[in-house]
Write an enzyme that holds these catalytic residues in place. Structure first.
Site, PDB file in Angstrom:
ATOM      1  N   ASP A 143     -15.087   2.115   6.293  1.00  0.00           N
ATOM      2  CA  ASP A 143     -13.382   1.156   5.718  1.00  0.00           C
ATOM      3  C   ASP A 143     -13.129   0.274   5.400  1.00  0.00           C
ATOM      4  O   ASP A 143     -12.688  -0.318   5.117  1.00  0.00           O
ATOM      5  CB  ASP A 143     -12.264   1.690   6.553  1.00  0.00           C
ATOM      6  CG  ASP A 143     -12.163   3.479   6.616  1.00  0.00           C
ATOM      7  OD1 ASP A 143     -12.542   3.766   6.041  1.00  0.00           O
ATOM      8  OD2 ASP A 143     -10.956   3.796   7.470  1.00  0.00           O
ATOM      9  N   GLN A 165      -6.420 -28.035  -9.726  1.00  0.00           N
ATOM     10  CA  GLN A 165      -6.961 -29.366 -10.587  1.00  0.00           C
ATOM     11  C   GLN A 165      -6.046 -30.296 -10.688  1.00  0.00           C
ATOM     12  O   GLN A 165      -4.835 -29.511 -10.291  1.00  0.00           O
ATOM     13  CB  GLN A 165      -7.638 -28.988 -11.951  1.00  0.00           C
ATOM     14  CG  GLN A 165      -8.075 -27.404 -12.138  1.00  0.00           C
ATOM     15  CD  GLN A 165      -9.378 -27.737 -12.235  1.00  0.00           C
ATOM     16  OE1 GLN A 165     -10.077 -26.986 -11.914  1.00  0.00           O
ATOM     17  NE2 GLN A 165      -9.951 -28.915 -12.232  1.00  0.00           N
ATOM     18  N   LYS A 176      -8.352  -4.465   3.628  1.00  0.00           N
ATOM     19  CA  LYS A 176      -8.825  -4.458   5.178  1.00  0.00           C
ATOM     20  C   LYS A 176      -8.760  -5.526   6.158  1.00  0.00           C
ATOM     21  O   LYS A 176      -9.887  -6.356   6.775  1.00  0.00           O
ATOM     22  CB  LYS A 176      -9.943  -4.019   5.278  1.00  0.00           C
ATOM     23  CG  LYS A 176     -10.039  -2.423   4.735  1.00  0.00           C
ATOM     24  CD  LYS A 176      -8.959  -1.904   5.493  1.00  0.00           C
ATOM     25  CE  LYS A 176      -9.139   0.247   3.938  1.00  0.00           C
ATOM     26  NZ  LYS A 176      -7.992   0.404   3.223  1.00  0.00           N
ATOM     27  N   TYR A 232       4.712  -3.778  17.034  1.00  0.00           N
ATOM     28  CA  TYR A 232       3.600  -4.261  16.532  1.00  0.00           C
ATOM     29  C   TYR A 232       3.336  -3.708  15.412  1.00  0.00           C
ATOM     30  O   TYR A 232       4.062  -1.937  15.535  1.00  0.00           O
ATOM     31  CB  TYR A 232       2.650  -4.001  16.951  1.00  0.00           C
ATOM     32  CG  TYR A 232       1.268  -4.483  16.793  1.00  0.00           C
ATOM     33  CD1 TYR A 232       0.327  -5.275  16.477  1.00  0.00           C
ATOM     34  CD2 TYR A 232       0.862  -3.281  15.301  1.00  0.00           C
ATOM     35  CE1 TYR A 232      -0.669  -5.981  15.719  1.00  0.00           C
ATOM     36  CE2 TYR A 232      -0.268  -3.398  14.637  1.00  0.00           C
ATOM     37  CZ  TYR A 232      -0.917  -4.857  14.973  1.00  0.00           C
ATOM     38  OH  TYR A 232      -2.594  -5.153  14.464  1.00  0.00           O
ATOM     39  N   GLY A 282      17.685  -6.218  -0.461  1.00  0.00           N
ATOM     40  CA  GLY A 282      18.059  -7.590  -0.954  1.00  0.00           C
ATOM     41  C   GLY A 282      17.061  -7.993  -1.236  1.00  0.00           C
ATOM     42  O   GLY A 282      16.689  -9.291  -1.994  1.00  0.00           O
ATOM     43  N   ASN A 283      15.320  -8.132  -0.457  1.00  0.00           N
ATOM     44  CA  ASN A 283      15.104  -8.993  -0.260  1.00  0.00           C
ATOM     45  C   ASN A 283      13.367  -7.673   0.731  1.00  0.00           C
ATOM     46  O   ASN A 283      13.892  -7.089   1.243  1.00  0.00           O
ATOM     47  CB  ASN A 283      14.868  -9.945   0.997  1.00  0.00           C
ATOM     48  CG  ASN A 283      14.145 -11.143   1.143  1.00  0.00           C
ATOM     49  OD1 ASN A 283      12.431 -10.611   1.402  1.00  0.00           O
ATOM     50  ND2 ASN A 283      13.913 -12.358   0.951  1.00  0.00           N
ATOM     51  N   ASP A 293       0.959  -1.052  -0.077  1.00  0.00           N
ATOM     52  CA  ASP A 293      -0.013  -0.133  -0.564  1.00  0.00           C
ATOM     53  C   ASP A 293       0.973   1.449  -0.151  1.00  0.00           C
ATOM     54  O   ASP A 293       1.855   1.926   0.978  1.00  0.00           O
ATOM     55  CB  ASP A 293      -0.751  -0.109   1.169  1.00  0.00           C
ATOM     56  CG  ASP A 293      -1.672   1.213   1.485  1.00  0.00           C
ATOM     57  OD1 ASP A 293      -1.727   1.672   0.558  1.00  0.00           O
ATOM     58  OD2 ASP A 293      -2.531   0.977   2.173  1.00  0.00           O
ATOM     59  N   LYS A 353      -1.304  -3.724  10.367  1.00  0.00           N
ATOM     60  CA  LYS A 353      -2.325  -4.988   9.170  1.00  0.00           C
ATOM     61  C   LYS A 353      -0.384  -4.887   8.347  1.00  0.00           C
ATOM     62  O   LYS A 353      -0.856  -4.423   7.378  1.00  0.00           O
ATOM     63  CB  LYS A 353      -3.174  -5.331   9.123  1.00  0.00           C
ATOM     64  CG  LYS A 353      -4.404  -4.420   9.879  1.00  0.00           C
ATOM     65  CD  LYS A 353      -4.399  -6.357  10.583  1.00  0.00           C
ATOM     66  CE  LYS A 353      -5.711  -6.600  11.811  1.00  0.00           C
ATOM     67  NZ  LYS A 353      -4.937  -6.155  13.233  1.00  0.00           N
ATOM     68  N   TYR A 361      -3.273   9.889   0.301  1.00  0.00           N
ATOM     69  CA  TYR A 361      -3.352  10.224   1.938  1.00  0.00           C
ATOM     70  C   TYR A 361      -2.288   7.905   2.274  1.00  0.00           C
ATOM     71  O   TYR A 361      -2.265   7.342   1.254  1.00  0.00           O
ATOM     72  CB  TYR A 361      -4.935   9.072   2.227  1.00  0.00           C
ATOM     73  CG  TYR A 361      -4.814   9.464   4.290  1.00  0.00           C
ATOM     74  CD1 TYR A 361      -4.848  10.571   4.463  1.00  0.00           C
ATOM     75  CD2 TYR A 361      -4.895   7.794   4.845  1.00  0.00           C
ATOM     76  CE1 TYR A 361      -4.954  10.867   5.276  1.00  0.00           C
ATOM     77  CE2 TYR A 361      -4.374   8.462   5.891  1.00  0.00           C
ATOM     78  CZ  TYR A 361      -4.679   9.621   6.165  1.00  0.00           C
ATOM     79  OH  TYR A 361      -4.452  10.177   7.849  1.00  0.00           O
ATOM     80  N   ARG A 421      -9.788   0.774  10.775  1.00  0.00           N
ATOM     81  CA  ARG A 421      -8.545   0.993  12.445  1.00  0.00           C
ATOM     82  C   ARG A 421      -7.193  -0.165  12.108  1.00  0.00           C
ATOM     83  O   ARG A 421      -7.345  -0.272  14.302  1.00  0.00           O
ATOM     84  CB  ARG A 421      -8.884   2.395  13.054  1.00  0.00           C
ATOM     85  CG  ARG A 421      -9.239   3.697  12.616  1.00  0.00           C
ATOM     86  CD  ARG A 421      -9.561   3.590  14.270  1.00  0.00           C
ATOM     87  NE  ARG A 421     -10.439   5.493  13.256  1.00  0.00           N
ATOM     88  CZ  ARG A 421      -9.694   6.216  13.380  1.00  0.00           C
ATOM     89  NH1 ARG A 421      -8.426   6.104  13.444  1.00  0.00           N
ATOM     90  NH2 ARG A 421     -10.392   6.550  12.842  1.00  0.00           N
ATOM     91  N   TYR A 432      -3.998   0.148  16.653  1.00  0.00           N
ATOM     92  CA  TYR A 432      -3.857   0.594  17.514  1.00  0.00           C
ATOM     93  C   TYR A 432      -4.305   0.434  18.719  1.00  0.00           C
ATOM     94  O   TYR A 432      -5.915   0.882  18.671  1.00  0.00           O
ATOM     95  CB  TYR A 432      -3.140   2.336  16.902  1.00  0.00           C
ATOM     96  CG  TYR A 432      -4.414   2.737  16.060  1.00  0.00           C
ATOM     97  CD1 TYR A 432      -5.013   2.984  16.693  1.00  0.00           C
ATOM     98  CD2 TYR A 432      -4.623   2.646  14.741  1.00  0.00           C
ATOM     99  CE1 TYR A 432      -6.058   3.986  15.706  1.00  0.00           C
ATOM    100  CE2 TYR A 432      -4.862   2.943  13.958  1.00  0.00           C
ATOM    101  CZ  TYR A 432      -5.673   4.176  14.226  1.00  0.00           C
ATOM    102  OH  TYR A 432      -6.800   4.873  13.550  1.00  0.00           O
TER     103      TYR A 432
HETATM  104  C1  F6R Z   1      -5.944   1.051   7.456  1.00  0.00           C
HETATM  105  C2  F6R Z   1      -7.557   1.382   7.741  1.00  0.00           C
HETATM  106  C3  F6R Z   1      -8.127   2.438   7.782  1.00  0.00           C
HETATM  107  C4  F6R Z   1      -7.643   3.721   8.751  1.00  0.00           C
HETATM  108  C5  F6R Z   1      -8.930   4.777   9.465  1.00  0.00           C
HETATM  109  C6  F6R Z   1      -8.242   5.765  10.120  1.00  0.00           C
HETATM  110  O1  F6R Z   1      -5.024   0.539   7.026  1.00  0.00           O
HETATM  111  O2  F6R Z   1      -8.132   0.410   7.649  1.00  0.00           O
HETATM  112  O3  F6R Z   1      -9.228   2.414   8.673  1.00  0.00           O
HETATM  113  O4  F6R Z   1      -7.446   3.154  10.360  1.00  0.00           O
HETATM  114  O5  F6R Z   1      -9.230   5.473   8.420  1.00  0.00           O
HETATM  115  O6  F6R Z   1      -6.784   6.222   9.374  1.00  0.00           O
HETATM  116  P1  F6R Z   1      -6.573   7.482  10.390  1.00  0.00           P
HETATM  117  O7  F6R Z   1      -5.707   7.334  11.968  1.00  0.00           O
HETATM  118  O8  F6R Z   1      -5.050   7.296   9.135  1.00  0.00           O
HETATM  119  O9  F6R Z   1      -6.686   8.394  10.347  1.00  0.00           O
HETATM  120 MG    MG Z   2      -3.796   2.487   3.378  1.00  0.00          MG
HETATM  121 MG    MG Z   3      -4.908  -2.140   2.296  1.00  0.00          MG
END
Ligand code: F6R
Ligand code: MG
Ligand code: MG
Length: 383
Positions: A285, A240, A131, A227, A102-103, A11, A230, A89, A264, A346
């Protein structure tokens, strides 16, 4: 003459929040990959699921190859430049390092790769999600490769009757274990039903140890103990003649399951199977999306794709997923919509606790149990 299929995703910016990787970014990636055809890769297809760009590539260089990973990194870097120009964004959000070493593993992008000798006819299905996280594949891979009520071939195809072998990663303890089905199916479920800790990385056919499936699990929760969020996952599944039929590979998604990663990165929600056109998660989202692209690999070239979830046969699954979404949404910030603390992307809870530090009062007349002092009954030894 082995062929490698590499799916590398990142992303690097969304058009309007985290909803969509716009065409401009895909075009930049395509241009970078196009230049590398014949030199590094044989063929490629670029797609998106929500705000994630997925580079599907074939080549002869094997897994974890520096040139192939470097190429993907370069494509994402170029796309990041455009994303920054457009002030998209989270521009560049998955390129955790300033330089490639390298990776791509551990550097932000996710990757699923498999190397095989091409069969007489080689159908593969590439899944791309948004998501959610790699544990989203635990349940469907179990159904595909270990549940005869999903996969008739486990009963009727002589090559499958001896079962499959699952490589399961403990993403907290950084170790892995191989479990063989059908004999060890209950032990497998004891692990992979726990999304906090276990993710299926690969599946092999037991008869000949042929690779059958692979999932991107790189960034699952922890890189270097921290952490980092995601990782919207990708997976490759061979289909097959000795593997599940394409329809058996897709069937687990006809009854949507709940996955972590909505809003989030901190809520449970249904995984909705959609065609490429509908991989545009916006409601709260989300809810989480998965696309399935079917290819025939032909002398290393990608014939296709066939946009498999675009089929009307999955309309009802989508309806069900939306009903499940409504039911979950009702719970707002309460569990089980909200993820357990260990799985949230978070959280403000430590800050809330800090603010309330002086206001907590001991409960009277109750024996004090030290933190961590509570144990659970175990049920004796596994025979
Ligand atoms: C990102 C996601 C979104 C964001 C949410 C808040 O992977 O799933 O749901 O976490 O849009 O984003 P911020 O904190 O950047 O405003
Ligand atoms: Mg994103
Ligand atoms: Mg994504």
């Amino acid at each position: 003459n082995k062929i490698t299929v590499s799916v590398i995703k990142a992303d690097v910016g969304g058009l309007c929040g985290h909803t969509l990787a716009p065409d401009e970014l895909l075009e930049v990636c395509e241009a970078v990959l196009e230049e590398a055809v014949d030199e590094v890769i044989l063929d490629y297809y670029v797609t998106r699921c929500g705000d994630d760009i997925d580079l599907i590539m074939t080549h002869k260089l094997g897994c974890d190859n520096e040139k192939v990973h470097g190429l993907a990194w370069r494509a994402f870097e170029e796309a990041t430049k455009v994303a920054k120009e457009l002030k998209l964004y989270g521009a560049g959000q998955d390129l955790l390092s300033d330089s490639f070493s390298g990776n791509v593993r551990g550097m932000g992008p996710g990757c699923a790769e498999m190397e095989f000798v091409e069969r007489k006819s080689e159908p593969i299905v590439v899944f791309c999600c948004d998501k959610t996280d790699p544990t989203a594949f635990n349940y469907p891979l179990y159904k595909m490769f270990a549940d005869p009520f999903n996969t008739a071939g486990l009963v009727f195809d002589p090559s499958m009757i001896s079962g499959f072998k699952f490589e399961v990663h403990d993403v907290v303890g950084h170790k892995k274990v191989f479990l063989e089905t059908p004999e060890e199916v209950y032990m497998l479920l004891a692990l992979i039903g726990d999304y906090e800790k276990y993710a299926i990385k690969r599946v092999y056919r037991r008869k000949d140890n042929e690779i059958a499936a692979v999932v991107s699990t790189e960034k699952l929760n922890y890189i270097a103990g921290e952490y980092v969020g995601k990782d919207d996952p990708v997976a490759i599944v061979r289909a097959q003649s000795g593997f599940p039929a394409v329809g058996e590979v897709l069937e687990p998604f006809a009854n949507p399951h709940f996955v972590p990663g909505w809003m989030r990165g901190s809520h449970w929600g249904p995984l909705m199977p959609v065609g490429e056109e509908d991989a545009t998660p916006t409601r709260f989202d989300g809810p989480a999306r998965i696309i399935a692209l079917g290819f025939q690999v032909c002398d290393g070239m990608l014939i296709g794709p066939n946009d498999l979830f675009a089929d009307k046969g999955f309309d009802k699954a989508r309806e069900k997923a939306l009903e499940m979404a409504d039911i979950m949404r009702r719970m707002g910030p309460f569990q089980p919509h909200r993820l357990p603390a260990t799985m949230m992307e978070y959280t403000t809870v430590p800050k809330v606790l800090k603010a309330l530090e002086d206001r907590f009062i001991p409960l009277e007349g109750l024996e004090l149990i030290e933190e961590g002092g509570i144990t659970r009954k175990d049920r004796g030894d596994v025979e």
